[in-house]
Write a protein that holds these residues in place. Structure first.
Motif, PDB file in Angstrom:
ATOM      1  N   UNK A  74       0.833  -1.208   0.000  1.00 47.57           N
ATOM      2  CA  UNK A  74       0.000   0.000   0.000  1.00 47.57           C
ATOM      3  C   UNK A  74       0.869   1.260   0.000  1.00 47.57           C
ATOM      4  N   UNK A  75       0.454   2.253  -0.782  1.00 53.26           N
ATOM      5  CA  UNK A  75       1.262   3.458  -0.960  1.00 53.26           C
ATOM      6  C   UNK A  75       1.432   4.243   0.328  1.00 53.26           C
ATOM      7  N   UNK A  76       0.453   4.147   1.230  1.00 55.19           N
ATOM      8  CA  UNK A  76       0.500   4.959   2.442  1.00 55.19           C
ATOM      9  C   UNK A  76       1.238   4.296   3.595  1.00 55.19           C
ATOM     10  N   UNK A  89      -9.940   2.179   1.647  1.00 57.74           N
ATOM     11  CA  UNK A  89      -9.508   3.563   1.436  1.00 57.74           C
ATOM     12  C   UNK A  89     -10.086   4.199   0.189  1.00 57.74           C
ATOM     13  N   UNK A  90     -11.359   3.891  -0.090  1.00 62.09           N
ATOM     14  CA  UNK A  90     -12.022   4.546  -1.199  1.00 62.09           C
ATOM     15  C   UNK A  90     -12.825   3.589  -2.046  1.00 62.09           C
ATOM     16  N   UNK A 104      -4.743  12.713   0.525  1.00 68.29           N
ATOM     17  CA  UNK A 104      -4.991  13.676  -0.547  1.00 68.29           C
ATOM     18  C   UNK A 104      -5.732  13.058  -1.726  1.00 68.29           C
ATOM     19  N   UNK A 105      -5.541  11.758  -1.966  1.00 67.10           N
ATOM     20  CA  UNK A 105      -6.130  11.128  -3.144  1.00 67.10           C
ATOM     21  C   UNK A 105      -7.533  10.569  -2.904  1.00 67.10           C
ATOM     22  N   UNK A 113      -2.388  15.654   3.633  1.00 68.98           N
ATOM     23  CA  UNK A 113      -3.302  16.740   3.324  1.00 68.98           C
ATOM     24  C   UNK A 113      -2.651  18.079   3.656  1.00 68.98           C
ATOM     25  N   UNK A 114      -2.964  19.094   2.865  1.00 71.12           N
ATOM     26  CA  UNK A 114      -2.582  20.450   3.244  1.00 71.12           C
ATOM     27  C   UNK A 114      -3.448  20.887   4.419  1.00 71.12           C
TER      28      UNK A 114
END
Length: 284
Positions: free
Chosen positions: A21-23, A110-111, A147-148, A186-187
């Motif tokens: 997983x990317x995170x 996650x989505x 963010x995605x 996230x910003x």
């Protein structure tokens, strides 16, 4: 009672995982010499947690369903822990049949399909099939906001209405460990916007189990952290009291996204919303 005891344990059985997983930075440690805990060390670690007063143990990884030592697997550890602690939970990527005898079962999602597949190694269809077939009495979905995927929360909750065993969603924010995971933080503006949206969804009746008060407090991370109620166990047997990140990366409180810590701290401060959240997840 003014006694500092670690009520909640994060128990990493293994760094091994069938996804990349990317995170997540932990699957990248699967090749370490002590990346998978032995049966005897796992039991000794659970006994040590019991001695220190721990009440809730959450088995995680890597992927806990991959944990094995000889003839022993995750079911054996959950059953052993169940004799020691009031509540035992498992957090899984959901790619294995969800038949573990834990009190609470969290599946990371996650989505929607396109987003989840991009973030979590193309695993959505396997996870969804297992969710549909699951009959666990306390099945929750855990959504790590980044963010995605920040726009997928509402449509995913709508889709989850079709899962009979689904009992609610908990959310947290992506934490940048800086250990090779993707840049998904996230910003400040995105963080504020998405948390306000999640609070609004909760007020609209969506089954989000985090309290509105702690979600709002996480916008600026101005909540009081009681990290002494936490304790971490890693696959090498190291037991570290305090912040979830302490033994696993560099601590940056400004970027904290760990809503379970925020919620547990709120419960210790007797905030009604946090007490209700804990009751809904662990006791209801």
């Amino acid at each position: 009672m003014r006694q500092k005891i670690p009520l909640l344990a994060s128990f990493k059985l293994t760094f091994r995982c069938n996804l990349s997983c990317l995170a997540c930075p932990f699957h990248q440690r699967a090749g370490e010499e002590k990346a998978n805990m032995s049966w005897s060390l796992a039991r000794a670690s659970l006994d040590a947690l019991k001695h220190q007063g721990t009440l809730i143990v959450v088995f995680e990884g890597g992927e806990p369903f991959l944990w094995r030592d000889g003839r022993h697997d995750l079911h054996d550890l959950v059953n052993y822990a169940g004799r020691l602690f009031p509540r035992v939970a498992v957090t899984t990527n959901g790619t294995f049949p969800l038949d573990v005898p834990a009190d609470i079962l969290w599946v990371s999602l996650d989505g929607l399909k396109e987003t989840h597949d991009r973030l979590r190694s193309g695993s959505f269809d396997r996870v969804w099939e297992n969710l549909e077939q699951c009959s666990h009495g306390r099945l929750f979905v855990h959504f790590t906001i980044n963010r995605e995927n920040r726009h997928d929360i509402r449509p995913l909750l709508e889709k989850l209405k079709g899962i009979p065993a689904f009992r609610g969603m908990t959310v947290q924010l992506f934490y940048p460990y800086g250990q090779g995971e993707a840049s998904l933080a996230l910003s400040d503006l995105e963080r504020k916007t998405v948390l306000e949206e999640v609070v609004a969804m909760k007020k609209q009746g969506f089954p989000i189990l985090n309290s509105a008060g702690r979600l709002t407090a996480m916008i600026n991370n101005d909540w009081r952290c009681h990290d002494d109620i936490l304790i971490n166990v890693d696959p090498d047997g190291a037991i570290t009291p305090g912040c979830y990140v302490k033994s696993r990366g560099r601590i940056n409180c400004r970027n904290c996204g760990f809503s379970p810590v925020s919620e547990a701290s709120g419960a210790l401060d007797l905030f009604p919303g946090s007490l209700k959240a804990g009751w809904s997840i662990f006791l209801k």
